[in-house]
Write a protein that holds these residues in place. Sequence first.
Motif, PDB file in Angstrom:
ATOM      1  N   GLY A 136       0.841  -1.185   0.000  1.00 22.69           N
ATOM      2  CA  GLY A 136       0.000   0.000   0.000  1.00 22.69           C
ATOM      3  C   GLY A 136       0.876   1.234   0.000  1.00 22.69           C
ATOM      4  N   ILE A 137       0.360   2.333  -0.490  1.00 17.72           N
ATOM      5  CA  ILE A 137       1.062   3.603  -0.436  1.00 17.72           C
ATOM      6  C   ILE A 137       0.572   4.342   0.806  1.00 17.72           C
ATOM      7  CG2 ILE A 137       1.633   5.738  -1.647  1.00 17.72           C
ATOM      8  CD1 ILE A 137       2.520   3.127  -3.042  1.00 17.72           C
ATOM      9  N   ALA A 138       1.451   4.463   1.800  1.00 18.92           N
ATOM     10  CA  ALA A 138       1.092   5.095   3.065  1.00 18.92           C
ATOM     11  C   ALA A 138       1.366   6.596   3.011  1.00 18.92           C
ATOM     12  CB  ALA A 138       1.879   4.460   4.208  1.00 18.92           C
ATOM     13  N   ILE A 139       0.432   7.387   3.499  1.00 12.39           N
ATOM     14  CA  ILE A 139       0.586   8.840   3.573  1.00 12.39           C
ATOM     15  C   ILE A 139       1.116   9.184   4.964  1.00 12.39           C
ATOM     16  CG2 ILE A 139      -0.537  11.063   3.288  1.00 12.39           C
ATOM     17  CD1 ILE A 139      -0.486   9.183   0.784  1.00 12.39           C
ATOM     18  N   ILE A 140       2.206   9.922   5.022  1.00 10.97           N
ATOM     19  CA  ILE A 140       2.866  10.179   6.301  1.00 10.97           C
ATOM     20  C   ILE A 140       2.980  11.668   6.587  1.00 10.97           C
ATOM     21  CG2 ILE A 140       4.119   7.997   6.334  1.00 10.97           C
ATOM     22  CD1 ILE A 140       6.602   9.500   5.319  1.00 10.97           C
ATOM     23  N   VAL A 141       2.871  12.015   7.892  1.00 14.11           N
ATOM     24  CA  VAL A 141       3.033  13.392   8.342  1.00 14.11           C
ATOM     25  C   VAL A 141       3.859  13.374   9.620  1.00 14.11           C
ATOM     26  CG1 VAL A 141       0.876  14.221   7.319  1.00 14.11           C
ATOM     27  CG2 VAL A 141       0.875  13.326   9.678  1.00 14.11           C
ATOM     28  N   HIS A 142       4.234  14.543  10.078  1.00  8.46           N
ATOM     29  CA  HIS A 142       5.014  14.702  11.314  1.00  8.46           C
ATOM     30  C   HIS A 142       4.200  14.212  12.521  1.00  8.46           C
ATOM     31  CE1 HIS A 142       7.047  16.852  14.629  1.00  8.46           C
ATOM     32  NE2 HIS A 142       8.122  16.786  13.848  1.00  8.46           N
ATOM     33  N   PRO A 143       4.847  13.637  13.531  1.00  7.09           N
ATOM     34  CA  PRO A 143       4.120  13.134  14.707  1.00  7.09           C
ATOM     35  C   PRO A 143       3.287  14.184  15.435  1.00  7.09           C
ATOM     36  CG  PRO A 143       6.354  12.282  14.690  1.00  7.09           C
ATOM     37  CD  PRO A 143       6.272  13.301  13.592  1.00  7.09           C
ATOM     38  N   GLN A 144       3.642  15.466  15.328  1.00  9.33           N
ATOM     39  CA  GLN A 144       2.887  16.520  15.994  1.00  9.33           C
ATOM     40  C   GLN A 144       1.744  17.064  15.148  1.00  9.33           C
ATOM     41  OE1 GLN A 144       5.683  19.529  17.238  1.00  9.33           O
ATOM     42  NE2 GLN A 144       6.791  18.146  18.619  1.00  9.33           N
ATOM     43  N   GLN A 215      10.971   9.635   4.632  1.00  7.13           N
ATOM     44  CA  GLN A 215      10.548   9.492   6.019  1.00  7.13           C
ATOM     45  C   GLN A 215      11.344  10.422   6.939  1.00  7.13           C
ATOM     46  OE1 GLN A 215       8.574   5.799   7.634  1.00  7.13           O
ATOM     47  NE2 GLN A 215      10.664   5.456   8.251  1.00  7.13           N
ATOM     48  N   ALA A 216      12.640  10.544   6.686  1.00  3.50           N
ATOM     49  CA  ALA A 216      13.481  11.401   7.514  1.00  3.50           C
ATOM     50  C   ALA A 216      13.060  12.867   7.413  1.00  3.50           C
ATOM     51  CB  ALA A 216      14.945  11.250   7.112  1.00  3.50           C
ATOM     52  N   ASN A 217      12.742  13.318   6.217  1.00  6.41           N
ATOM     53  CA  ASN A 217      12.312  14.700   6.031  1.00  6.41           C
ATOM     54  C   ASN A 217      10.984  14.983   6.719  1.00  6.41           C
ATOM     55  OD1 ASN A 217      13.891  16.607   3.944  1.00  6.41           O
ATOM     56  ND2 ASN A 217      14.245  14.477   3.388  1.00  6.41           N
ATOM     57  N   VAL A 218      10.028  14.073   6.582  1.00  4.56           N
ATOM     58  CA  VAL A 218       8.720  14.257   7.213  1.00  4.56           C
ATOM     59  C   VAL A 218       8.851  14.233   8.734  1.00  4.56           C
ATOM     60  CG1 VAL A 218       6.428  13.242   7.529  1.00  4.56           C
ATOM     61  CG2 VAL A 218       7.433  13.358   5.248  1.00  4.56           C
ATOM     62  N   ALA A 219       9.692  13.349   9.255  1.00  2.00           N
ATOM     63  CA  ALA A 219       9.882  13.240  10.701  1.00  2.00           C
ATOM     64  C   ALA A 219      10.523  14.497  11.282  1.00  2.00           C
ATOM     65  CB  ALA A 219      10.747  12.027  11.018  1.00  2.00           C
ATOM     66  N   ALA A 220      11.215  15.259  10.463  1.00  2.00           N
ATOM     67  CA  ALA A 220      11.958  16.426  10.952  1.00  2.00           C
ATOM     68  C   ALA A 220      11.205  17.740  10.822  1.00  2.00           C
ATOM     69  CB  ALA A 220      13.293  16.534  10.198  1.00  2.00           C
ATOM     70  N   ASP A 235       8.622   4.152  12.808  1.00  2.00           N
ATOM     71  CA  ASP A 235       7.893   4.651  13.970  1.00  2.00           C
ATOM     72  C   ASP A 235       8.050   6.146  14.199  1.00  2.00           C
ATOM     73  OD1 ASP A 235       7.112   2.030  14.547  1.00  2.00           O
ATOM     74  OD2 ASP A 235       8.903   1.668  15.775  1.00  2.00           O
ATOM     75  N   ASP A 236       8.836   6.832  13.379  1.00  2.14           N
ATOM     76  CA  ASP A 236       9.123   8.241  13.633  1.00  2.14           C
ATOM     77  C   ASP A 236       8.202   9.198  12.885  1.00  2.14           C
ATOM     78  OD1 ASP A 236      10.174   7.423  11.225  1.00  2.14           O
ATOM     79  OD2 ASP A 236      12.070   8.520  11.433  1.00  2.14           O
ATOM     80  N   VAL A 237       7.160   8.665  12.236  1.00  6.56           N
ATOM     81  CA  VAL A 237       6.175   9.500  11.549  1.00  6.56           C
ATOM     82  C   VAL A 237       4.774   8.995  11.891  1.00  6.56           C
ATOM     83  CG1 VAL A 237       7.668  10.137   9.605  1.00  6.56           C
ATOM     84  CG2 VAL A 237       6.299   8.034   9.472  1.00  6.56           C
ATOM     85  N   ASN A 238       3.769   9.835  11.631  1.00  7.00           N
ATOM     86  CA  ASN A 238       2.374   9.426  11.772  1.00  7.00           C
ATOM     87  C   ASN A 238       1.829   9.007  10.413  1.00  7.00           C
ATOM     88  OD1 ASN A 238       2.345   9.889  14.485  1.00  7.00           O
ATOM     89  ND2 ASN A 238       0.913  11.628  14.415  1.00  7.00           N
TER      90      ASN A 238
END
Length: 300
Positions: A136-144, A215-220, A235-238
Motif C-alpha cells: 500500500g502507499i502510506a501517507i505520512i506526516v510529522h508526529p505533531q 521518512q526522515a524529512n517528514v519526521a523532521a 515509527d518516527d512518523v504518523n
Amino acid sequence: MLTRSWHATWPHHPDGSHPGHTYTVLKFAPSTRPACKALFLVALTVASCSTPVIPAATPTSSTIRLQVWATTSTVTLLQDATQEYGLTRPNLVVETKVGNHATLASQTMQEQSAYFISNHLEPNDSLWAAPIGQDGIAIIVHPQNPVTDLTIEQLRGIYLGQISNWRELGGEERPIQVISREAGSGTRLEFQRLVMGDRMTTQAAVVVPTHVAMQANVAANPNYIGYISAGALGDDVNTVAVNGVLPTMEAIQTNAYPLRSTLFMIGVDEPAGETRAFIGWLQSQPGQAVVARRYAPLLP
C-alpha cells in the motif's frame, strides 16, 4: 553453510537515502494487465522462520546463482527472502542491484537474465511479471501534526498545490510542504496512478531519492507530507488514514485501503531453472511467510 554475494549499486546515498509441508504448484496464465505475462499460484499456506545475515563468500564451481534486483523500498524483502531460501540452497549466490523502478526496468532489458522486485507494473508493459505480495502507499506526516484522515480528493488537492495550509484540513495554521519521490520511482508511479491520474504534482514539491529520505524529512518538519511503501513504514512518523482507512496489512489484503498496489517479480521472459524455483518458493507457504513480515501476502 549458506554463502551469498551482495553487489549493491545505490543510485543515491542510502541515508538520503516445517517439515511435512508441500510447496505450491505453479501454472502460467495470461495476466489481467494488457500485454503482460504473469505467474500465478495454485495454493498457499503459511509458515515462518528467521536467520542471521551470512557473510559473502567466493563463488565456486557448484555455485547456484540468482540475479535478482530490488527497488529501494523492496531491498529488505529481497534480503529476507534470499536469506531464507538459501537455507535449502547451500551454495546460493545472489547478485543484485538496488535502484528505482525505471532504472531497473531499463537494465533488465539489457541483462535479460535479471529479474527485479517492484511495487509497480506499467499497464501495457511487455515485461513478464509474477505477483508475490500486496503493498500500500502510506501517507505520512510529522508526529505533531493533528491531521489524521484525508480523502483522496484532499490528498490530490495537496499535491496539486491547491490546498496549501494545514488549517484547511483541520490542522494548525502552517503551510503545507509537499514531498515527492524522484521520477522513475515505483512508489511515485503508483501514487500517480492511484491519486493524481494525469495531473502533475506541484512544482513546489521537494523531491527525494529514497523512502528513507522521504521518512526522515517528514519526521523532521511539522509542515511536511509525504508517501512511502507501507512495507517500509517506521515509527518516527504518523500515518494518515485515507478515506477513513489506515494501511494495515488486513486493510490492504481485503482491498479496504484505497491506495493498494501489488508487489511483482519482473523480468523480460518467463524464468527457468533456479530463478523459476525461487519465484515459486516466494509464492509458496514459507516464501509468503517472509513476505508477510512487512507486506500483505497474496492470500489470507
